[in-house]
Design a protein around this motif. Structure first.
Motif, short mmCIF file in Angstrom:
data_model
loop_
_atom_site.label_atom_id
_atom_site.label_comp_id
_atom_site.label_asym_id
_atom_site.label_seq_id
_atom_site.Cartn_x
_atom_site.Cartn_y
_atom_site.Cartn_z
N GLN A 238 38.82 24.08 44.60
CA GLN A 238 39.69 25.36 44.59
C GLN A 238 39.10 26.10 42.93
OE1 GLN A 238 41.13 26.49 47.22
NE2 GLN A 238 41.55 28.67 46.20
N GLY A 239 39.35 25.59 42.19
CA GLY A 239 39.13 26.42 41.00
C GLY A 239 37.75 26.60 40.90
N THR A 240 36.65 25.45 41.27
CA THR A 240 35.17 25.90 41.09
C THR A 240 34.99 27.26 41.90
OG1 THR A 240 34.77 23.70 40.58
CG2 THR A 240 32.93 24.99 41.30
N LEU A 241 35.56 27.12 43.27
CA LEU A 241 35.49 28.58 44.15
C LEU A 241 35.76 29.68 43.38
CD1 LEU A 241 36.26 26.85 47.67
CD2 LEU A 241 33.70 27.41 46.56
N SER A 242 36.85 29.60 42.85
CA SER A 242 37.33 30.68 42.22
C SER A 242 36.63 31.10 40.99
CB SER A 242 38.57 30.73 41.71
OG SER A 242 39.59 31.67 41.20
N ALA A 243 35.97 30.21 40.27
CA ALA A 243 35.39 30.44 39.00
C ALA A 243 34.12 31.40 39.45
CB ALA A 243 35.15 29.24 38.24
N LEU A 244 33.45 30.69 40.73
CA LEU A 244 31.90 31.04 40.98
C LEU A 244 32.06 32.49 41.62
CD1 LEU A 244 30.67 28.04 42.95
CD2 LEU A 244 29.72 28.80 40.90
N SER A 245 33.48 32.92 42.10
CA SER A 245 33.47 34.25 42.50
C SER A 245 33.30 35.11 41.46
CB SER A 245 34.90 34.15 43.20
OG SER A 245 35.86 34.23 42.31
N LEU A 246 33.55 34.97 40.31
CA LEU A 246 33.64 35.77 39.05
C LEU A 246 32.35 35.51 38.19
CD1 LEU A 246 37.16 35.82 38.00
CD2 LEU A 246 35.94 37.52 39.17
N ALA A 261 36.49 30.92 32.94
CA ALA A 261 37.38 29.53 32.75
C ALA A 261 38.82 29.91 33.40
CB ALA A 261 37.47 29.09 31.30
N THR A 262 39.40 31.11 33.07
CA THR A 262 40.60 31.48 33.52
C THR A 262 41.03 31.47 34.76
OG1 THR A 262 41.13 32.67 31.41
CG2 THR A 262 42.47 33.10 33.21
N ALA A 263 39.89 31.86 35.65
CA ALA A 263 39.85 31.91 37.03
C ALA A 263 40.08 30.52 37.59
CB ALA A 263 38.88 32.58 37.50
N PHE A 264 39.32 29.50 37.18
CA PHE A 264 39.40 27.90 37.46
C PHE A 264 40.81 27.60 37.08
CE2 PHE A 264 39.07 23.66 36.36
CZ PHE A 264 38.37 23.09 37.46
N VAL A 265 41.50 27.77 36.03
CA VAL A 265 42.72 27.28 35.86
C VAL A 265 43.70 28.06 36.58
CG1 VAL A 265 44.43 27.15 33.99
CG2 VAL A 265 42.27 26.77 33.19
N LYS A 266 43.75 29.01 36.90
CA LYS A 266 44.55 29.55 37.83
C LYS A 266 44.58 29.20 39.10
CE LYS A 266 45.89 34.27 39.60
NZ LYS A 266 45.51 35.68 39.74
N ILE A 310 53.40 27.06 32.02
CA ILE A 310 52.80 27.93 30.94
C ILE A 310 51.41 28.13 31.14
CG2 ILE A 310 52.18 27.77 28.53
CD1 ILE A 310 54.81 26.12 28.22
N LEU A 311 50.74 27.17 31.79
CA LEU A 311 49.15 27.45 31.97
C LEU A 311 49.11 28.34 32.90
CD1 LEU A 311 47.88 23.80 31.75
CD2 LEU A 311 47.44 25.61 29.98
#
Length: 399
Positions: A238-246, A261-266, A310-311
């Protein structure tokens, strides 16, 4: 000298070993267990040096010097643990032999790293490094390279990052973005270096070992560990897909890399938090089944959730400040503030629950001791009454 304790791990030899007969027996056991290990050659080389010294001493009739041979070993965990064990065994050998000087026999530079430990306790007259000769240079090189890759310590340190780099390249090729491979390789190697730097390199190995132990012993934590693994994989995806979108629009600047990186974490943080919670809950269920008291696990559980909060708040704040998804800086600051506030509150709850559990456990322990003491007192009282009755009966019988 065997810093990584191959002689103990492979042949079951307890060190320190002092005396020619004992060392010779240890060398034979080691040779039968693993005849290809270079430490075997070092042991027999040490025995040869010992025989030469004894013969030389015997020829010098006026010499009062003697010679003794000893084998000391460290631990499989190379570092402070192994070196501390070697220092302790060396002190034991010196106490038994009273030696003032030594000739060190090793099979490589790794063992020679502990020479300062020996020099701090006695004088070193010589260091003998034993190198095995090979008849065919090419065949020898191939064989040594093959054995090197089979060595567990080398494979963990070298093959792991190499495998991760190849995995990153394959992922980028499957996604049809070869340029992504460099970023993935650097990211994976960076994570690997951080884990090594913080001493967390064995976390995955420990997790796999715990799963194996849970399976063999029939513990419920095996199921929760599988759930944690699936959740972690889902979160990474899920994080990889979100990061690839940006990724396409944010690859030319440092701030864009931070957003990726933030999109991956979120997108993945709560998946990872649920995975960690599953592991802790599985351990707590095992403890309940086995009748153990749950104390610090409560604090760990709430701390994991607080860390995730927090993250998540931090990632939401960064995304809002960047203006993605229509957010603004003020909303980001509010989210971050309430996330920190909630995390502190959750941590406080976890600490208090752990404190109450510990106090309850201590009270139960004290109550158990008091009950045991009272029962012991009652038994002693009964015994004394029985003894008095027996004495009275004996006196009546005499009268």
């Amino acid at each position: 000298m065997d810093r990584d304790n191959d002689v103990g791990e492979k042949a079951g030899v307890e060190t320190p070993v002092v005396g020619k007969t004992a060392v010779e027996d240890a060398a034979k056991k080691f040779a039968l267990a693993d005849p290809e290990d270079s430490d075997v050659n070092a042991l027999f080389a040490a025995l040869k040096i010992y025989e030469d010294l004894k013969e030389r001493t015997a020829q010098q009739e006026e010499s009062e010097e003697g010679a003794e041979i000893a084998l000391i070993a460290g631990d499989r965990d190379i570092g402070v643990k192994s070196d501390t064990k070697i220092a302790s065994q060396l002190d034991e050998v010196l106490a038994r032999t009273g030696a003032k000087r030594a000739i060190i026999v090793t099979d490589g530079s790794e063992d020679e790293e502990i020479l300062p430990i020996i020099q701090s306790r006695m004088r070193i007259d010589a260091v003998r490094r034993v190198v095995v000769r090979q008849s065919e240079p090419l065949e020898s090189g191939f064989y040594m390279l093959k054995r090197l890759f089979e060595e567990e310590k080398f494979s963990r340190s070298f093959l792991t990052p190499l495998g991760l780099a190849m995995l990153a390249i394959s992922i980028s090729l499957i996604l049809g973005q070869p340029s992504l491979s460099i970023g993935l390789i650097l990211g994976i190697l960076g994570i690997y270096a951080l884990l090594k730097g913080f001493g967390l390199g064995g976390v995955l190995a420990d997790f796999i070992a715990a799963m194996r132990s849970s399976l063999y012993t029939g513990k419920i934590s095996f199921v929760t560990d599988i759930c944690a693994l699936v959740l972690a994989l889902a979160g990474a995806f899920q994080g990889t897909l979100s990061a690839l979108s940006l990724l396409p629009a944010n690859t030319e600047s440092f701030s864009g890399s931070i957003l990726v990186a933030t999109a991956f974490v979120k997108a993945s943080i709560w998946w990872f938090i649920c995975a960690a919670v599953a592991i802790v809950v599985g351990k707590m269920m095992n403890m309940v089944i086995e009748g153990e008291r749950i104390v610090r696990q409560w604090a760990i559980l709430f701390s994991i959730v607080a860390s995730g909060l927090i993250l998540y708040g931090g990632s939401e704040c960064i995304m809002a400040i960047s203006g993605i998804n229509g957010g603004n800086a003020w909303e980001g600051y509010q989210i971050l503030f309430f996330s920190i506030l909630g995390a502190v509150f959750l941590s406080f709850i976890g600490v208090r629950i752990s404190w109450y559990a510990r106090i309850s456990a201590e009270k139960r322990g004290e109550l158990g001791e008091q009950v045991g003491q009272s029962r012991e007192g009652e038994s002693e009282g009964v015994t004394r009454v029985q003894e008095a009755e027996a004495m009275v009966a004996a006196e009546e019988a005499e009268n």
